[in-house]
Design a protein around this motif. Sequence first.
Motif, mmCIF file in Angstrom:
data_model
loop_
_atom_site.group_PDB
_atom_site.id
_atom_site.type_symbol
_atom_site.label_atom_id
_atom_site.label_comp_id
_atom_site.label_asym_id
_atom_site.label_seq_id
_atom_site.Cartn_x
_atom_site.Cartn_y
_atom_site.Cartn_z
ATOM 1 N N LEU A 3 0.991 -1.280 -0.074
ATOM 2 C CA LEU A 3 -0.115 -0.284 -0.328
ATOM 3 C C LEU A 3 0.748 1.300 0.036
ATOM 4 O O LEU A 3 0.883 2.009 -0.845
ATOM 5 C CB LEU A 3 -0.828 0.022 0.953
ATOM 6 C CG LEU A 3 -2.244 1.263 1.369
ATOM 7 C CD1 LEU A 3 -2.313 1.214 0.324
ATOM 8 C CD2 LEU A 3 -2.700 0.907 2.779
ATOM 9 N N THR A 4 2.280 0.923 0.834
ATOM 10 C CA THR A 4 3.105 2.403 0.809
ATOM 11 C C THR A 4 3.702 2.369 -0.937
ATOM 12 O O THR A 4 3.885 3.668 -1.321
ATOM 13 C CB THR A 4 3.772 2.210 2.084
ATOM 14 O OG1 THR A 4 3.566 2.170 3.113
ATOM 15 C CG2 THR A 4 4.610 3.146 1.555
ATOM 16 N N VAL A 5 4.127 1.353 -1.139
ATOM 17 C CA VAL A 5 4.557 1.381 -2.357
ATOM 18 C C VAL A 5 3.500 2.451 -2.995
ATOM 19 O O VAL A 5 3.290 3.110 -4.520
ATOM 20 C CB VAL A 5 4.928 0.369 -2.791
ATOM 21 C CG1 VAL A 5 5.642 -0.235 -4.705
ATOM 22 C CG2 VAL A 5 5.801 -0.791 -2.721
ATOM 23 N N TRP A 6 1.926 1.808 -3.274
ATOM 24 C CA TRP A 6 1.291 2.220 -4.510
ATOM 25 C C TRP A 6 0.920 4.007 -3.574
ATOM 26 O O TRP A 6 0.929 5.231 -5.036
ATOM 27 C CB TRP A 6 -0.249 1.660 -4.175
ATOM 28 C CG TRP A 6 -1.097 1.938 -4.456
ATOM 29 C CD1 TRP A 6 -1.269 2.454 -6.307
ATOM 30 C CD2 TRP A 6 -2.427 1.772 -4.336
ATOM 31 N NE1 TRP A 6 -2.244 2.638 -7.020
ATOM 32 C CE2 TRP A 6 -3.040 2.381 -5.795
ATOM 33 C CE3 TRP A 6 -3.510 0.989 -3.710
ATOM 34 C CZ2 TRP A 6 -4.391 2.065 -6.774
ATOM 35 C CZ3 TRP A 6 -4.752 0.925 -3.626
ATOM 36 C CH2 TRP A 6 -5.574 1.692 -4.944
ATOM 37 N N ILE A 7 0.737 4.796 -2.684
ATOM 38 C CA ILE A 7 0.800 5.761 -1.986
ATOM 39 C C ILE A 7 1.923 6.670 -3.247
ATOM 40 O O ILE A 7 2.477 7.852 -3.193
ATOM 41 C CB ILE A 7 0.479 6.439 -0.687
ATOM 42 C CG1 ILE A 7 -0.456 5.259 -0.056
ATOM 43 C CG2 ILE A 7 0.837 7.266 -0.541
ATOM 44 C CD1 ILE A 7 -0.220 4.731 1.136
ATOM 45 N N ASN A 8 3.224 5.436 -3.045
ATOM 46 C CA ASN A 8 4.577 6.552 -2.952
ATOM 47 C C ASN A 8 4.805 7.031 -4.853
ATOM 48 O O ASN A 8 4.368 8.240 -5.115
ATOM 49 C CB ASN A 8 5.798 5.940 -3.025
ATOM 50 C CG ASN A 8 6.153 6.505 -3.067
ATOM 51 O OD1 ASN A 8 6.976 7.670 -1.957
ATOM 52 N ND2 ASN A 8 7.675 6.770 -4.045
ATOM 53 N N ALA A 9 4.009 5.797 -5.442
ATOM 54 C CA ALA A 9 4.455 5.966 -6.740
ATOM 55 C C ALA A 9 3.223 7.664 -7.107
ATOM 56 O O ALA A 9 3.407 7.827 -8.291
ATOM 57 C CB ALA A 9 3.716 4.593 -7.404
ATOM 58 N N THR A 55 4.373 3.383 8.118
ATOM 59 C CA THR A 55 3.697 2.324 9.163
ATOM 60 C C THR A 55 2.295 3.052 9.178
ATOM 61 O O THR A 55 1.114 2.968 9.452
ATOM 62 C CB THR A 55 4.164 1.751 10.688
ATOM 63 O OG1 THR A 55 4.934 0.846 9.844
ATOM 64 C CG2 THR A 55 2.971 0.572 11.400
ATOM 65 N N GLY A 56 2.789 4.514 9.811
ATOM 66 C CA GLY A 56 1.346 6.066 9.540
ATOM 67 C C GLY A 56 0.705 5.826 8.235
ATOM 68 O O GLY A 56 -0.590 5.802 8.369
ATOM 69 N N LEU A 57 1.545 5.284 7.066
ATOM 70 C CA LEU A 57 0.241 5.988 6.044
ATOM 71 C C LEU A 57 -0.448 4.520 6.209
ATOM 72 O O LEU A 57 -1.759 4.242 5.927
ATOM 73 C CB LEU A 57 1.644 5.438 4.668
ATOM 74 C CG LEU A 57 2.014 6.559 4.671
ATOM 75 C CD1 LEU A 57 3.494 6.677 3.492
ATOM 76 C CD2 LEU A 57 0.993 7.829 4.210
ATOM 77 N N GLN A 58 0.082 2.786 6.770
ATOM 78 C CA GLN A 58 -0.908 2.141 6.506
ATOM 79 C C GLN A 58 -2.134 2.595 6.907
ATOM 80 O O GLN A 58 -3.314 1.531 7.291
ATOM 81 C CB GLN A 58 -0.251 0.782 6.354
ATOM 82 C CG GLN A 58 0.705 0.458 5.178
ATOM 83 C CD GLN A 58 2.280 -0.651 5.689
ATOM 84 O OE1 GLN A 58 1.726 -1.255 6.808
ATOM 85 N NE2 GLN A 58 3.664 -0.241 5.691
ATOM 86 N N GLN A 59 -1.393 2.378 7.995
ATOM 87 C CA GLN A 59 -3.010 3.170 9.398
ATOM 88 C C GLN A 59 -3.862 3.674 8.975
ATOM 89 O O GLN A 59 -5.055 4.152 9.247
ATOM 90 C CB GLN A 59 -1.979 3.354 10.589
ATOM 91 C CG GLN A 59 -1.424 2.357 11.884
ATOM 92 C CD GLN A 59 -1.584 2.607 13.057
ATOM 93 O OE1 GLN A 59 -1.306 3.415 13.140
ATOM 94 N NE2 GLN A 59 -0.100 1.519 13.624
ATOM 95 N N THR A 60 -2.981 5.553 8.081
ATOM 96 C CA THR A 60 -4.807 5.926 8.016
ATOM 97 C C THR A 60 -5.131 6.767 6.923
ATOM 98 O O THR A 60 -5.812 6.756 6.276
ATOM 99 C CB THR A 60 -3.916 7.627 8.121
ATOM 100 O OG1 THR A 60 -2.675 7.493 7.358
ATOM 101 C CG2 THR A 60 -3.037 7.242 9.754
#
Length: 422
Positions: free
Chosen positions: A184-190, A387-392
């Motif tokens: 999910l972090t990978v997707w958000i970053n892209a 981890t913060g990104l995945q939680q929010t």
Amino acid sequence: MGASLALAVAAGIAACSAEAGTPTLTWYINPDNGGQAEIAKQCTQEAGGRYRIETSLLPRDAASQREQLARRLAAKDSSIDIMSLDPPFIPELAEPGFLAPVPQDVAQKTTDGVVQGAIDGASWKGELVTVPFWANTQLLWYRKSVAEAAGLDMTKPVTWQQILDAAQSQGKLVAVQGAKAESLTVWINALVASAGGQIVTNPEAPGTEMQLGLDSDAGRKAAQIIGDIGRSGIGGPGLPTADESASLTLFQGDKGSFMVNWPFVWSSTVTGVEQGTFDKALLDDIGWTTYPLTDEGGKPTPPYGGINLGVGAFSKHPDLAYQAAECIVTPEHQATYFATNGNPAANTKAYDDPAVQEAYPMYQEIRDSLQQAVPRSQTPYYNEVSTGLQQTWYPPSSVDPDTTPQKSTDLITSVLRGESLL
């Protein structure tokens, strides 16, 4: 008394013999299909007695790999000679001096012909601190029949909105990774990078001074795309638990249309056809192109992944470990590893290998995508950020461009200042 003395002498002789023998280097590897162990065997043979390499398997998921290595290095574990490292965790190990410095000659040899994304991912504060091994990037995979029926020209860059519209017009689903995981972090970053933004704007700053770029036009656009996919149902009912493998299963099914994913999906599908799981028509219907744009007129910023090699600062043989690393990452070994294990090479020379081109007909797109790929935030506090990104930003259906970017900014900033716990 005499027997005890004899045993002590024998033990001492044995210890001296072991010390005087061929040094053993332990290479901590991430799970694969046996490719790293095979390279270790080949490099041991090529070393001609200077050293031998043994492999030790790390946990399957990247977060557990990071935790194990960080704890052992903090304890100054001398058994860690070489490590296969996920790029986002490199600054955390480099900052406290857990990585042995890369010799200048090794740096020059191991970066010649290497894609820039891999060099960036292997560096910290402008200095190479690990050796690029294999690189990875996501492509946009599509079903040719769906794109053609929707009238979407895949020879040109396409946006997320275009592929969503195309899929909806055909009653199909889009395969993405919505699980509460690193994917999910990978997707958000892209998404943020393609819109011209950054998740962390000053990655080298201390945690208490770190600035996030999420509450921005780029962050809100990323949140809009994820939220729209989550609420519309176009990501399928399994979106909240979808990892890369689940995304591939969705894409291979009757509802498949478009998917963002790593190159392993091709070899996996080829194997499925060979084993009779899928009809060859599925393989013939799969196309590929560059990762989609967040906004029309933006730039492609595909995810960057892969593995770099770090040498432990407390290794008894750092010089030999770097000699071994040089052997491991030769273009020839990278090409073989790509063709047999499906992990793309960081060195562009490896893409000239006929075995690579036969196994991955999209090799040019992979190589070009790696040149454009953007690593995730390089910071010693990456674990807190991710981890913060995945939680929010989870579940995708709850992501709101008006609130999620600010909510994640507040949480991550508070954690970094010691005011909150994850």
